[in-house]
Design a protein around this motif. Structure first.
Motif, PDB file in Angstrom:
ATOM      1  N   ARG A  38      -8.795  -5.416  -9.289  1.00 32.25           N
ATOM      2  CA  ARG A  38      -9.269  -5.179 -10.662  1.00 32.25           C
ATOM      3  C   ARG A  38      -9.708  -3.732 -10.886  1.00 32.25           C
ATOM      4  O   ARG A  38     -10.751  -3.445 -11.430  1.00 32.25           O
ATOM      5  CB  ARG A  38     -10.405  -6.111 -11.027  1.00 32.25           C
ATOM      6  N   ALA A  39      -8.902  -2.829 -10.448  1.00 38.74           N
ATOM      7  CA  ALA A  39      -9.196  -1.406 -10.624  1.00 38.74           C
ATOM      8  C   ALA A  39      -7.884  -0.696 -10.912  1.00 38.74           C
ATOM      9  O   ALA A  39      -6.812  -1.260 -10.716  1.00 38.74           O
ATOM     10  CB  ALA A  39      -9.836  -0.833  -9.361  1.00 38.74           C
ATOM     11  N   LYS A  40      -7.985   0.522 -11.377  1.00 37.99           N
ATOM     12  CA  LYS A  40      -6.766   1.310 -11.593  1.00 37.99           C
ATOM     13  C   LYS A  40      -6.091   1.599 -10.268  1.00 37.99           C
ATOM     14  O   LYS A  40      -4.881   1.712 -10.190  1.00 37.99           O
ATOM     15  CB  LYS A  40      -7.094   2.608 -12.325  1.00 37.99           C
ATOM     16  N   LEU A  41      -6.883   1.718  -9.227  1.00 40.25           N
ATOM     17  CA  LEU A  41      -6.343   1.946  -7.886  1.00 40.25           C
ATOM     18  C   LEU A  41      -6.313   0.635  -7.124  1.00 40.25           C
ATOM     19  O   LEU A  41      -7.226  -0.178  -7.237  1.00 40.25           O
ATOM     20  CB  LEU A  41      -7.217   2.942  -7.124  1.00 40.25           C
ATOM     21  N   THR A  42      -5.271   0.464  -6.322  1.00 38.70           N
ATOM     22  CA  THR A  42      -5.193  -0.709  -5.450  1.00 38.70           C
ATOM     23  C   THR A  42      -4.919  -0.296  -4.011  1.00 38.70           C
ATOM     24  O   THR A  42      -4.639  -1.137  -3.168  1.00 38.70           O
ATOM     25  CB  THR A  42      -4.093  -1.679  -5.927  1.00 38.70           C
TER      26      THR A  42
END
Length: 108
Positions: A38-42
């Protein structure tokens, strides 16, 4: 380069997440991927990596929500996978949050 997969309830995570870990033991490069974070980065690189051959490593990740800093200690198991202990620095009450993961080596 080796890739390992597993799932677990990382400290601070709202539920169990699937986790992938890429390990380049010789270059001391480790990358954690969590598609459901649930973030822009994974994807997060391992920082301050220390290794003992291709059997054991310790590194830190920054930015995995919601607790941000996680310390990873991974040790190769007898089946070629990894056992991982994931720790979060202590909170205001001095409590260390942690979880254990079993990561299986991805074929190929």
């Amino acid at each position: 380069m080796e890739t390992f997969r597993g799932s677990g309830h990382l400290p601070g995570a709202p539920k169990v997440w699937d986790v992938e870990l890429d390990a380049d033991w010789q270059k001391k490069e480790f990358t954690v991927r969590i598609p459901a974070a649930r973030a822009k980065l994974t994807e997060w690189p391992g920082l301050m990596v220390q290794t003992i051959g291709d059997e054991e490593a310790v590194f830190r990740t920054r930015g995995i929500p919601p607790l941000q800093i996680h310390w990873w200690h991974v040790v190769r198991n007898t089946s070629g996978g990894l056992w991982a202990m994931v720790l979060v620095p202590p909170n205001e009450e001095g409590i260390w949050l942690n979880c254990g993961l079993r990561l299986e080596k991805k074929d190929g």
